[in-house]
Design a protein around this motif. Sequence first.
Motif, PDB file in Angstrom:
ATOM      1  N   THR A 115     -45.537 -16.733 -55.367  1.00 20.50           N
ATOM      2  CA  THR A 115     -45.037 -18.090 -55.550  1.00 20.50           C
ATOM      3  C   THR A 115     -46.173 -18.976 -56.041  1.00 20.50           C
ATOM      4  O   THR A 115     -47.344 -18.681 -55.833  1.00 20.50           O
ATOM      5  CB  THR A 115     -44.488 -18.676 -54.237  1.00 20.50           C
ATOM      6  N   ALA A 116     -45.812 -20.046 -56.703  1.00 16.56           N
ATOM      7  CA  ALA A 116     -46.780 -21.027 -57.184  1.00 16.56           C
ATOM      8  C   ALA A 116     -46.196 -22.417 -56.950  1.00 16.56           C
ATOM      9  O   ALA A 116     -44.974 -22.598 -56.998  1.00 16.56           O
ATOM     10  CB  ALA A 116     -47.067 -20.811 -58.666  1.00 16.56           C
ATOM     11  N   LEU A 120     -47.549 -26.961 -60.896  1.00 19.81           N
ATOM     12  CA  LEU A 120     -48.264 -26.230 -61.932  1.00 19.81           C
ATOM     13  C   LEU A 120     -47.414 -25.996 -63.174  1.00 19.81           C
ATOM     14  O   LEU A 120     -47.939 -25.697 -64.239  1.00 19.81           O
ATOM     15  CB  LEU A 120     -48.762 -24.893 -61.385  1.00 19.81           C
ATOM     16  N   LEU A 122     -45.345 -23.539 -63.881  1.00 19.74           N
ATOM     17  CA  LEU A 122     -45.401 -22.153 -64.319  1.00 19.74           C
ATOM     18  C   LEU A 122     -44.033 -21.527 -64.479  1.00 19.74           C
ATOM     19  O   LEU A 122     -43.934 -20.407 -64.979  1.00 19.74           O
ATOM     20  CB  LEU A 122     -46.239 -21.326 -63.342  1.00 19.74           C
TER      21      LEU A 122
END
Length: 130
Positions: A115-116, A120, A122
């Motif tokens: 996970t991010a 960000l 992404l």
Amino acid sequence: MNTHQPTERSRRPRAAQFIKGVQRARARTTFVRVVARQLDHIAPGTIRVHTTPTTHHGRETRAVVLYAAAGALPTTAEQRRAAYGLLSRAFPEADWNRARTYDAATGVLAADEPTAPAELGLDTAPEARQ
């Protein structure tokens, strides 16, 4: 004024549910202890097992890492194979084509998805950014 007086008959279903719940909890606790003891037998100090499906020279394999409280344990291929075999037999319904982490203290086998933070940006799917 009429007040409800529980009879032996009305108590029985609730008591039976309680007993069944206790039996399930004991079986789960026993299961968790047995798996933890077997993992400790395979590699002393094991508290967590991480598995990841990989490909090596075109052949599907499995990367297995055993962790202790201080970090990754130095293990042999036989120990990693034994730990994966134990978990795959303990959780036959699990999708082992995804990365998984097993916590020996709680008995939880969780999917290990990367996970991010959303900040960000992404995410590649436009609907995910809304």
